[in-house]
Scaffold this active site. Structure first.
Site, PDB file in Angstrom:
ATOM      1  N   LYS A  13      43.677 -15.631   2.012  1.00 11.40           N
ATOM      2  CA  LYS A  13      42.782 -16.507   1.615  1.00 11.40           C
ATOM      3  C   LYS A  13      41.414 -16.079   1.410  1.00 11.40           C
ATOM      4  O   LYS A  13      41.128 -15.128   1.914  1.00 11.40           O
ATOM      5  CB  LYS A  13      42.613 -17.779   2.909  1.00 11.40           C
ATOM      6  CG  LYS A  13      41.978 -17.257   4.409  1.00 11.40           C
ATOM      7  CD  LYS A  13      40.631 -17.281   4.219  1.00 11.40           C
ATOM      8  CE  LYS A  13      40.202 -16.615   5.508  1.00 11.40           C
ATOM      9  NZ  LYS A  13      38.596 -16.117   5.611  1.00 11.40           N
ATOM     10  N   ASP A 141      42.800 -19.656  11.052  1.00 12.62           N
ATOM     11  CA  ASP A 141      43.210 -19.802   9.779  1.00 12.62           C
ATOM     12  C   ASP A 141      44.634 -19.762   9.377  1.00 12.62           C
ATOM     13  O   ASP A 141      45.104 -19.856   8.446  1.00 12.62           O
ATOM     14  CB  ASP A 141      42.797 -18.467   9.246  1.00 12.62           C
ATOM     15  CG  ASP A 141      41.195 -18.312   8.998  1.00 12.62           C
ATOM     16  OD1 ASP A 141      40.486 -19.211   9.328  1.00 12.62           O
ATOM     17  OD2 ASP A 141      40.906 -17.130   8.977  1.00 12.62           O
TER      18      ASP A 141
HETATM   19  O1  C5P Z   1      40.780 -18.221  15.514  1.00  9.45           O
HETATM   20  P1  C5P Z   1      40.492 -16.681  15.446  1.00  9.45           P
HETATM   21  O2  C5P Z   1      41.191 -15.789  16.516  1.00  9.45           O
HETATM   22  O3  C5P Z   1      40.764 -16.146  14.125  1.00  9.45           O
HETATM   23  O4  C5P Z   1      39.168 -16.171  15.643  1.00  9.45           O
HETATM   24  C1  C5P Z   1      38.472 -15.069  16.061  1.00  9.45           C
HETATM   25  C2  C5P Z   1      37.347 -15.104  16.477  1.00  9.45           C
HETATM   26  O5  C5P Z   1      36.228 -15.590  15.530  1.00  9.45           O
HETATM   27  C3  C5P Z   1      37.173 -16.210  17.580  1.00  9.45           C
HETATM   28  O6  C5P Z   1      37.464 -15.553  19.148  1.00  9.45           O
HETATM   29  C4  C5P Z   1      35.584 -16.474  17.661  1.00  9.45           C
HETATM   30  O7  C5P Z   1      34.849 -15.512  18.241  1.00  9.45           O
HETATM   31  C5  C5P Z   1      34.989 -16.378  15.933  1.00  9.45           C
HETATM   32  N1  C5P Z   1      35.478 -17.835  15.391  1.00  9.45           N
HETATM   33  C6  C5P Z   1      34.127 -18.587  15.534  1.00  9.45           C
HETATM   34  N2  C5P Z   1      34.516 -19.782  15.151  1.00  9.45           N
HETATM   35  C7  C5P Z   1      35.424 -20.082  14.163  1.00  9.45           C
HETATM   36  C8  C5P Z   1      36.404 -19.045  14.075  1.00  9.45           C
HETATM   37  C9  C5P Z   1      36.530 -17.946  14.870  1.00  9.45           C
HETATM   38  O8  C5P Z   1      33.388 -18.253  16.236  1.00  9.45           O
HETATM   39  N3  C5P Z   1      35.524 -21.381  13.705  1.00  9.45           N
END
Ligand code: C5P
Length: 311
Positions: A13, A141
């Site tokens: 993406k 994502d």
């Molecule tokens: O959801 P994912 O594991 O991909 O997110 C990785 C990190 O990115 C999260 O632990 C957070 O620190 C940050 N993040 C965030 N806000 C979001 C998506 C991700 O702060 N909307």
């Protein structure tokens, strides 16, 4: 269990808009984003097994990835099996093309691909809303990688609304030397805002009309002006550049070579460049590659479908 191996492709993406709100008590930021899936895909092959989840990873950056439950694809297979109360028996091979920790949802794509592959292999027919909630529990994502196309993402990015996008857009993708950790880029965004006295106290609720109209028209010139003029499309871009200042040179070089628009992809460090046609994308990719400002250059078309069983 389906006795034949199953192969699933799943897209990378980019975020055509990524507006970041405040950090929430759950450790995530509220965001409003416009995702678009590219036909730069990882492939997940799943085969029947009898002794748990086994994973092998080949391709782009494979040697740096874990193959145990630290890999999101393994966690996806385990989560799906747990949801159905069955043993997680599968032998998976992931062929990587999406850069690792590159801001293109490579790990999330593999999780989405593993969900679809295991669902097919185990003949579960999991309803889409359940697949979506398992996906959301794995990462912000993952749900978009399941669906693909073009969509507005809200909440952490996991709540999707499809966006009409006609025609095809052509992108040049510059893979960087090195990686950026998504949490560190979000934290740098918070730090830069604090230093600048910017109050991100309210969740963003604005999707650019220019962007939505450009996507609907399928016109790359309109998309370029939406990305360049209407707004600063990616709130994480200054943070990614702050952590990896050479990205500015990559972006400038692409623009000097005639890209219609240039941006850091998500949390970076991959940079993406909009081209006016496939031929333009090929020419731009060749020239960009010749400058040596990035590690590898690819071209991709968008939008692309989500995680899909290949027949
Ligand atoms: O959801 P994912 O594991 O991909 O997110 C990785 C990190 O990115 C999260 O632990 C957070 O620190 C940050 N993040 C965030 N806000 C979001 C998506 C991700 O702060 N909307």
């Amino acid at each position: 269990m389906n006795p034949a191996p199953v192969t699933v492709t799943v897209p990378a993406k980019i975020n055509l808009q990524l507006s970041i709100g405040p950090l929430q008590p759950n450790g995530y930021h509220d965001i409003v984003t416009v995702f678009q899936a590219l036909d730069l895909v990882d492939t997940i092959e799943a085969r029947p097994a009898t002794d748990g989840v086994r994973l092998q990873v080949v391709g782009e950056g494979a040697e740096s990835l874990p193959t145990n439950s630290n890999n999101l694809a393994v966690r996806a297979a385990q989560a799906l099996a747990r949801f159905h109360g069955i043993p997680p028996n599968v032998d998976m091979t992931i062929t990587k093309r999406i850069p690792i920790a590159g801001g293109m949802a490579g790990g999330s794509a593999d999780a989405a691909g593993a969900l679809v592959a295991c669902d097919y292999l185990w003949e579960l027919g999991t309803p889409r809303e359940h697949l979506d909630s398992i996906a959301a529990s794995l990462g912000s994502d993952v749900t978009f990688c399941l669906h693909g196309g073009t969509a507005i993402g809200t909440g952490r990015g996991e709540t999707l609304t499809p966006v009409l996008s006609t025609g095809e857009f052509h992108w040049v993708i510059a893979f960087s030397h090195g990686e950026l950790s998504t949490p560190k880029v979000y934290a740098e965004c918070d730090r830069l805002r604090k230093v600048a006295g910017i109050n991100a106290g309210v969740a963003p609720n604005y999707v650019s009309d220019l962007l939505i109209n450009a996507l609907r028209s399928g016109d790359s010139e309109l998309l370029a002006s939406a990305l360049s003029n209407d707004m600063k499309p990616n709130d994480l871009q200054p943070a990614a550049i702050s952590l990896k200042p050479d990205l500015q040179r990559v972006l400038d070089t692409g623009l000097e070579l005639g890209a219609l628009a240039a941006m850091v992809s998500g949390s970076g460090p991959t940079c993406v460049f909009l081209a006016s046609s496939q031929d333009h994308a090929f020419a731009l990719a060749a020239e960009l590659s010749g400058t040596g400002v990035c590690r590898t250059v690819r071209t991709a078309k968008a939008p692309a479908p989500g995680a899909k069983v290949q027949r």
